[in-house]
Enzyme design. Sequence first.
Site, PDB file in Angstrom:
ATOM      1  N   ARG A   1      37.310 -22.896  -5.184  1.00 59.34           N
ATOM      2  CA  ARG A   1      36.274 -23.773  -5.752  1.00 59.34           C
ATOM      3  C   ARG A   1      36.748 -25.217  -5.856  1.00 59.34           C
ATOM      4  O   ARG A   1      35.941 -26.147  -5.904  1.00 59.34           O
ATOM      5  CB  ARG A   1      35.791 -23.217  -7.098  1.00 59.34           C
ATOM      6  CG  ARG A   1      34.976 -21.932  -6.906  1.00 59.34           C
ATOM      7  CD  ARG A   1      34.458 -21.396  -8.217  1.00 59.34           C
ATOM      8  NE  ARG A   1      35.491 -20.964  -9.110  1.00 59.34           N
ATOM      9  CZ  ARG A   1      36.053 -19.754  -9.108  1.00 59.34           C
ATOM     10  NH1 ARG A   1      35.649 -18.847  -8.258  1.00 59.34           N
ATOM     11  NH2 ARG A   1      37.012 -19.448  -9.951  1.00 59.34           N
TER      12      ARG A   1
ATOM     13  N   GLU B   1      49.070 -13.688 -15.586  1.00 58.84           N
ATOM     14  CA  GLU B   1      49.082 -12.836 -16.782  1.00 58.84           C
ATOM     15  C   GLU B   1      49.829 -11.525 -16.455  1.00 58.84           C
ATOM     16  O   GLU B   1      50.656 -11.063 -17.218  1.00 58.84           O
ATOM     17  CB  GLU B   1      47.634 -12.571 -17.178  1.00 58.84           C
ATOM     18  CG  GLU B   1      47.480 -12.153 -18.603  1.00 58.84           C
ATOM     19  CD  GLU B   1      46.016 -11.939 -18.943  1.00 58.84           C
ATOM     20  OE1 GLU B   1      45.143 -12.450 -18.216  1.00 58.84           O
ATOM     21  OE2 GLU B   1      45.774 -11.232 -19.931  1.00 58.84           O
TER      22      GLU B   1
END
Length: 177
Positions: free
Chosen positions: A65, A102
Amino acid sequence: MTTDNRLTLVEGLIREVPNFPKPGILFKDITPLLADAEGFATAVTLMFESTSDLEVDTVVGIESRGFLFGVALATTLGCGFVPVRKPGKLPAATLTVSYELEYGRDSLEIHRDALRPGARVLIVDDLLATGGTAAATVELVEKAGGQVAGVAVLIDLAFLGGSAKVQAPVRSVLRYG
Ligand code: AMP
């Protein structure tokens, strides 16, 4: 249009999708904004205005994006665009950085010859969350011989503290928290 009205227009075109791509994430979907000619042009102008104090020679956009906002912003700034991509996508010789996610690690690549030595680079993405992706891109741009002038995002999830991880000025249009 006043700046407040422009911000309201842009914010109203970002759809919030709960639990995507996994439970607990509130995903900020920019596709309604892209589909709206006035809204997207306004978002790019606001990003341009937010970076007006930075000296920029080249825009580096982060897959995927970041390409959409990065190319539009590069055109507005009158400078070139360089893509930073996921591993294995760029065809010529590359430089790589890996960074912590993560769960596990990921990598990003740039063409070795993409930046002129000392080029002042504006890194662009749609959204800053934990800052890991932007921080890795700062490292990659420096490895490629560029100087990071700043990082520009449309949305900063400021409650996650991502900008503290980024060793460059961060500019955003919509900040949360
Ligand atoms: P981070 O490395 O945590 O700052 O994550 C930033 C990257 O993940 C950007 O490329 C974003 O497009 C994407 N991202 C992270 N969180 C979200 C979210 N809540 N909504 C949309 N995109 C997100």
